[in-house]
Each structure stands twice: as C-alpha cells, then as structure tokens.
Design a protein around this motif. Sequence first.
Motif, PDB file in Angstrom:
ATOM      1  N   VAL A  13       0.962  -1.126  -0.125  1.00 46.81           N
ATOM      2  CA  VAL A  13       0.034   0.048  -0.177  1.00 46.81           C
ATOM      3  C   VAL A  13       0.846   1.155  -0.235  1.00 46.81           C
ATOM      4  CG1 VAL A  13      -2.159  -1.113   0.936  1.00 46.81           C
ATOM      5  CG2 VAL A  13      -0.465  -0.144   2.512  1.00 46.81           C
ATOM      6  N   THR A  14       1.966   1.372   0.485  1.00 47.09           N
ATOM      7  CA  THR A  14       3.059   2.306   0.540  1.00 47.09           C
ATOM      8  C   THR A  14       3.545   2.573  -0.878  1.00 47.09           C
ATOM      9  OG1 THR A  14       3.767   2.088   2.854  1.00 47.09           O
ATOM     10  CG2 THR A  14       5.111   3.289   1.529  1.00 47.09           C
ATOM     11  N   LEU A  15       3.768   1.682  -1.436  1.00 49.35           N
ATOM     12  CA  LEU A  15       4.250   1.733  -2.937  1.00 49.35           C
ATOM     13  C   LEU A  15       3.292   2.028  -3.716  1.00 49.35           C
ATOM     14  CD1 LEU A  15       6.663  -1.321  -3.529  1.00 49.35           C
ATOM     15  CD2 LEU A  15       7.199   1.197  -3.372  1.00 49.35           C
ATOM     16  N   ALA A  16       2.014   1.730  -3.388  1.00 54.14           N
ATOM     17  CA  ALA A  16       0.864   2.081  -4.456  1.00 54.14           C
ATOM     18  C   ALA A  16       0.393   3.428  -4.131  1.00 54.14           C
ATOM     19  CB  ALA A  16      -0.513   1.218  -3.948  1.00 54.14           C
ATOM     20  N   ILE A  17       0.677   4.116  -2.824  1.00 53.50           N
ATOM     21  CA  ILE A  17       0.242   5.526  -2.684  1.00 53.50           C
ATOM     22  C   ILE A  17       1.529   6.342  -3.203  1.00 53.50           C
ATOM     23  CG2 ILE A  17       0.521   7.400  -0.877  1.00 53.50           C
ATOM     24  CD1 ILE A  17      -0.940   5.212   0.914  1.00 53.50           C
ATOM     25  N   ALA A  18       2.739   5.829  -2.992  1.00 53.83           N
ATOM     26  CA  ALA A  18       3.945   6.580  -3.636  1.00 53.83           C
ATOM     27  C   ALA A  18       3.910   6.858  -4.831  1.00 53.83           C
ATOM     28  CB  ALA A  18       5.173   6.004  -2.955  1.00 53.83           C
ATOM     29  N   ALA A  19       3.415   5.700  -5.786  1.00 51.69           N
ATOM     30  CA  ALA A  19       3.603   5.493  -7.072  1.00 51.69           C
ATOM     31  C   ALA A  19       2.499   6.610  -7.856  1.00 51.69           C
ATOM     32  CB  ALA A  19       3.461   4.205  -7.643  1.00 51.69           C
ATOM     33  N   THR A  20       1.139   6.485  -7.261  1.00 52.10           N
ATOM     34  CA  THR A  20       0.087   7.231  -7.659  1.00 52.10           C
ATOM     35  C   THR A  20       0.449   8.701  -7.319  1.00 52.10           C
ATOM     36  OG1 THR A  20      -1.233   5.416  -7.163  1.00 52.10           O
ATOM     37  CG2 THR A  20      -2.370   7.654  -7.265  1.00 52.10           C
ATOM     38  N   THR A  21       0.945   8.867  -6.237  1.00 49.02           N
ATOM     39  CA  THR A  21       1.339  10.280  -5.911  1.00 49.02           C
ATOM     40  C   THR A  21       2.356  10.974  -6.817  1.00 49.02           C
ATOM     41  OG1 THR A  21       0.839   9.804  -3.571  1.00 49.02           O
ATOM     42  CG2 THR A  21       2.309  12.032  -4.256  1.00 49.02           C
ATOM     43  N   ALA A  22       3.350  10.063  -7.289  1.00 46.59           N
ATOM     44  CA  ALA A  22       4.492  10.606  -7.942  1.00 46.59           C
ATOM     45  C   ALA A  22       3.853  10.945  -9.502  1.00 46.59           C
ATOM     46  CB  ALA A  22       5.696   9.515  -8.226  1.00 46.59           C
ATOM     47  N   GLY A  23       2.966   9.987  -9.772  1.00 47.95           N
ATOM     48  CA  GLY A  23       2.259  10.172 -11.172  1.00 47.95           C
ATOM     49  C   GLY A  23       1.429  11.195 -11.514  1.00 47.95           C
ATOM     50  N   THR A  24       0.833  11.717 -10.194  1.00 46.30           N
ATOM     51  CA  THR A  24      -0.180  12.867 -10.446  1.00 46.30           C
ATOM     52  C   THR A  24       0.467  14.274  -9.844  1.00 46.30           C
ATOM     53  OG1 THR A  24      -1.042  12.340  -8.292  1.00 46.30           O
ATOM     54  CG2 THR A  24      -2.221  11.316 -10.305  1.00 46.30           C
ATOM     55  N   LEU A  25       1.629  14.141  -9.329  1.00 48.03           N
ATOM     56  CA  LEU A  25       2.079  15.536  -8.789  1.00 48.03           C
ATOM     57  C   LEU A  25       2.505  16.525  -9.932  1.00 48.03           C
ATOM     58  CD1 LEU A  25       4.854  14.624  -6.128  1.00 48.03           C
ATOM     59  CD2 LEU A  25       2.638  16.317  -6.008  1.00 48.03           C
ATOM     60  N   PRO A  26       2.916  16.056 -11.127  1.00 45.55           N
ATOM     61  CA  PRO A  26       3.002  17.156 -12.072  1.00 45.55           C
ATOM     62  C   PRO A  26       1.677  18.137 -12.464  1.00 45.55           C
ATOM     63  CG  PRO A  26       3.999  14.975 -12.862  1.00 45.55           C
ATOM     64  CD  PRO A  26       3.390  14.953 -11.797  1.00 45.55           C
ATOM     65  N   VAL A  27       0.521  17.418 -12.433  1.00 43.28           N
ATOM     66  CA  VAL A  27      -0.453  18.068 -13.004  1.00 43.28           C
ATOM     67  C   VAL A  27      -1.086  18.854 -11.740  1.00 43.28           C
ATOM     68  CG1 VAL A  27      -2.161  16.343 -12.375  1.00 43.28           C
ATOM     69  CG2 VAL A  27      -2.862  18.106 -14.074  1.00 43.28           C
ATOM     70  N   ASN A 122      -3.684  -0.258  -9.921  1.00 45.31           N
ATOM     71  CA  ASN A 122      -4.807  -1.073  -9.419  1.00 45.31           C
ATOM     72  C   ASN A 122      -4.434  -2.528  -9.360  1.00 45.31           C
ATOM     73  OD1 ASN A 122      -6.057   1.365  -8.976  1.00 45.31           O
ATOM     74  ND2 ASN A 122      -6.809   1.569 -11.035  1.00 45.31           N
ATOM     75  N   MET A 123      -3.992  -3.155 -10.563  1.00 47.47           N
ATOM     76  CA  MET A 123      -3.615  -4.416 -10.740  1.00 47.47           C
ATOM     77  C   MET A 123      -2.498  -4.964  -9.505  1.00 47.47           C
ATOM     78  SD  MET A 123      -2.180  -6.461 -14.047  1.00 47.47           S
ATOM     79  CE  MET A 123      -1.427  -8.226 -13.800  1.00 47.47           C
ATOM     80  N   PHE A 124      -1.587  -4.166  -9.216  1.00 49.45           N
ATOM     81  CA  PHE A 124      -0.672  -4.254  -8.159  1.00 49.45           C
ATOM     82  C   PHE A 124      -1.188  -4.689  -6.742  1.00 49.45           C
ATOM     83  CE2 PHE A 124       2.364  -2.524  -5.132  1.00 49.45           C
ATOM     84  CZ  PHE A 124       3.298  -3.608  -5.325  1.00 49.45           C
ATOM     85  N   VAL A 125      -2.307  -3.694  -6.654  1.00 52.40           N
ATOM     86  CA  VAL A 125      -3.105  -3.873  -5.090  1.00 52.40           C
ATOM     87  C   VAL A 125      -3.826  -4.943  -5.342  1.00 52.40           C
ATOM     88  CG1 VAL A 125      -4.602  -2.626  -3.599  1.00 52.40           C
ATOM     89  CG2 VAL A 125      -2.967  -1.529  -4.623  1.00 52.40           C
ATOM     90  N   ARG A 133     -10.375  -7.583   2.053  1.00 51.12           N
ATOM     91  CA  ARG A 133      -9.722  -6.219   2.522  1.00 51.12           C
ATOM     92  C   ARG A 133      -9.454  -5.132   1.515  1.00 51.12           C
ATOM     93  NH1 ARG A 133     -10.492  -4.395   7.043  1.00 51.12           N
ATOM     94  NH2 ARG A 133      -8.642  -3.633   7.300  1.00 51.12           N
ATOM     95  N   GLN A 134      -9.888  -5.536   0.213  1.00 47.87           N
ATOM     96  CA  GLN A 134      -9.581  -4.592  -0.781  1.00 47.87           C
ATOM     97  C   GLN A 134     -10.159  -3.130  -0.824  1.00 47.87           C
ATOM     98  OE1 GLN A 134      -9.906  -6.561  -4.623  1.00 47.87           O
ATOM     99  NE2 GLN A 134      -8.230  -7.906  -4.262  1.00 47.87           N
ATOM    100  N   GLY A 135     -11.488  -3.146  -0.226  1.00 46.95           N
ATOM    101  CA  GLY A 135     -11.905  -1.913  -0.221  1.00 46.95           C
ATOM    102  C   GLY A 135     -11.073  -0.795   0.570  1.00 46.95           C
ATOM    103  N   PHE A 136     -10.831  -1.204   1.769  1.00 48.71           N
ATOM    104  CA  PHE A 136      -9.739  -0.200   2.706  1.00 48.71           C
ATOM    105  C   PHE A 136      -8.413  -0.003   1.868  1.00 48.71           C
ATOM    106  CE2 PHE A 136      -6.748   0.560   6.468  1.00 48.71           C
ATOM    107  CZ  PHE A 136      -7.695   1.772   6.460  1.00 48.71           C
ATOM    108  N   ALA A 137      -7.984  -1.005   1.347  1.00 45.27           N
ATOM    109  CA  ALA A 137      -6.697  -0.958   0.344  1.00 45.27           C
ATOM    110  C   ALA A 137      -6.815   0.088  -0.664  1.00 45.27           C
ATOM    111  CB  ALA A 137      -6.075  -2.420  -0.031  1.00 45.27           C
ATOM    112  N   HIS A 263     -13.180   1.586   4.105  1.00 48.69           N
ATOM    113  CA  HIS A 263     -13.301   0.629   5.384  1.00 48.69           C
ATOM    114  C   HIS A 263     -14.681   0.232   5.381  1.00 48.69           C
ATOM    115  CE1 HIS A 263     -13.018  -0.410   9.423  1.00 48.69           C
ATOM    116  NE2 HIS A 263     -13.860   0.340   9.698  1.00 48.69           N
ATOM    117  N   ARG A 264     -15.519   1.135   5.030  1.00 53.92           N
ATOM    118  CA  ARG A 264     -17.058   0.877   4.999  1.00 53.92           C
ATOM    119  C   ARG A 264     -17.282  -0.331   4.015  1.00 53.92           C
ATOM    120  NH1 ARG A 264     -20.084   0.259   8.623  1.00 53.92           N
ATOM    121  NH2 ARG A 264     -21.894   0.849   7.400  1.00 53.92           N
ATOM    122  N   ALA A 265     -16.624  -0.147   2.988  1.00 56.93           N
ATOM    123  CA  ALA A 265     -17.004  -1.019   1.875  1.00 56.93           C
ATOM    124  C   ALA A 265     -16.472  -2.392   2.064  1.00 56.93           C
ATOM    125  CB  ALA A 265     -16.138  -0.701   0.498  1.00 56.93           C
TER     126      ALA A 265
END
Length: 394
Positions: A13-27, A122-125, A133-137, A263-265
């Motif tokens: 999950v840390t890598l997922a957050i970090a990668a998504t953040t890195a990809g969207t920071l430019p915009v 998404n596929m990685f997660v 536990r995928q809803g919270f993930a 979490h609720r999901a």
Amino acid sequence: MVKDKAVISKRVVTLAIAATTAGTLPVFLTGALSVQIRASLHLNKAATGMLVALFFASATVTSLTSGRLAEKYGSESVMKVATALAGINLVGITLFASNFASIAVFLGIAGLSNGALQPSVNMFVAGAIPPSRQGFAFGIKQAAIPSATLLAGLAVPLVALTIGWRFAYFFAAVFAFIVSALVPRRAPDRVSATNPLSSSEDFSVAPLVMLAFAMALGAGAANAMGAYLVENAVHVGFNPGDAGLLVVVGSVSSLAARLYSGHRADQRGGGHFKVTAVMVGIGALGYVMFSFQATVLLIPATIVGYAAGWGWNGLYNFAVIKNHPNAPGRATGITQSGAYVGSVVGPIAFGIVVQDLSFLAAWVGAATLAGLSSVFMVVGRKMLIKSRHTLSPG
C-alpha cells in the motif's frame, strides 16, 4: 467474517500511494502553483485549464492500453518505468519550462506515464491484497490523490513563495525517482494471480463504458475544482499563501473520505456504486456553495467538494475490480479513461467559462456535471447487474 487484517502488506500500500502520488504530482503542482506560473510565463487564466486538460488527454491514450500491458508483463514493470518517466518530465519543467508550449510538452508526456501507471497500480494492489480487505486497500491507494494535492498546496507557501515555483517540481522529481527505484520487479506479497485472458462472459464492455461516462462527468467537475480552487480563492480575496492552504484543507478532507469509504466497503456486501452516486451528488452541493463567491463559504465548500465530490474514486475502482477480478487492469483502464476524458473537458470548459463569463457560471456548470454523474453511475450499475449475473453487484 474473517477480516484478514494481518495480510495487508504495508509495503504494497505504501508503494501504491507513492507511485500514484508521483504520477499525479506534475498536474496538481501545475494547478496549485498556477498563480506563480502564470506570472512567470505570462499566461492567461485559461492556460491553467488547458495544461491540466492536456495532461489528462495524454493519460487517456495509455490508460486504454496499459491494462493489458500490465497483465502481460507485470504491473511492477509498468510502475517502475512510469514513475521514472514522471521524474524525467518534472526535471524538464524545472529546467526548461519557459513558455506555454514548453511546459505543455512536458505535461503531455507526464500524462502518458500517468495513464499507464494507474491501471498498473490497481492491478498491483488487487494481486497483493485479499478481496475481504480490498475496499480499505483501494481507499488507501486513492488517498494518494489528495496526498498529491496536499503536497502541491503546501508547495505554495513553503516553496513557491520562498525559493521559487521551479524548486517544487524539482523536489517532486527527486521523489518520483526514489519511488521508481523502490518498486520491486515482482510483488513480494502476491496472494492471488489474475488471469490475463478472462473469458468474454466475465468481461462485458457496455456497462464499463457507461461507468466510464459517469466517471468522466464526476472527474471533470472535481478536476476543474482542483485546477481552479486557488485561482478562485485569490479572486474572492484570499492571499496566495492562504489560498494554497485551502488546497491542504480540501486534500485532508478527501483523504479522510477515501479511507472511511474504503473501510466501510469491506463491511458491506455490495451497493458500492450507489454510495459513490450519493457522494458525487453531495459534492454537487459543494460546487453550488462555491458559486456564491462568498469568502465565508470557501472553506465549507472546499470540505464538501473535496470529501464528497472527490472522495469516491477509491471506492469506485474497488467496485469495478470486484466485478472484474480476472481483468482488473483492463476493467479499470476503461473506467479510468473516462476519468481522464472528463479531466480534459472539465478544466478547459471551466477555464473558458471563467474567462468569458464568471466563476459563478463555471461552478454552476460543475455542479450540473456532478449531478449527471450521480445519475449515470446508477444507470451503469443497473447495466452491470443485468449483464453479469455470475458476479456480485457493486
């Protein structure tokens, strides 16, 4: 029901957050730093929307094709290359952005890398976290978007107004390169494998197209808000530093909403698309609050707009993947392309309306898009249930 909390890998999950953040920071940096960039490069207000739109237009191209690519060669390989490419373009903006055309080139290429990145993450997660536990993930993963906007908002008072806006892109580039280096060649905690060649019975395109259309409308309104929140705040009387902090408030609200909805999901048996429809509808009320152009309403409008109007994405991706467990990359690639199309049209249309009419008219338009998005999410869900009797409805 067993929650399987212990098997949620912090590294995944840390890598997922970090990668998504890195990809969207430019915009998101471009949106948050729009006041400083426009002054430095002598751009008009509509330019911000055009730059944001170009990023997402480029992302649409690779989003439609990268899901199958990730399923064939591995999500980690695509993530590693895409985050490195994001870093290269951030360095390019830092060193070579001197006019609209130059910054547009780098944002366009950065959009291509982001379009390839999101279905892969998404596929990685999905491959590393058990379904229970995928809803919270996915809520955690999509928390990367408000995390990126939060960092972009903090960059205004801490970097842009002190040492210059270019340094914000430079620091983001360093972050992207670090993330690329940390992405493994293969997921260390993969608990299930997806079948890259799922049968046609398990993959119905028509409902996904409708869900992509709904996502286009909702994301168009939300990304217009993200692109023009600072501009609008300055317009009604905020100073640039406080306007940047307003983005932080919105980002925290969106982050909390994504985590809670995920979490609720995991505690529900279904109905996830209905929840996202309600959230987008509430977000429309936030856009209406913005339309009054009252300083006193900016903070509550930001909280509602970001928490509800931009807090549903993680739950949406989770619902799509739940209904397409054998093709998570391709399924979210289709729906994510809708988000990118909306993110192209939304900021451009918003910027043109602001330039030619007013912020009031632009916010009314955003509220209308969000309301329609809510309706079409329900329609898409009904189509999905009708065409996929063998899978539980989202």
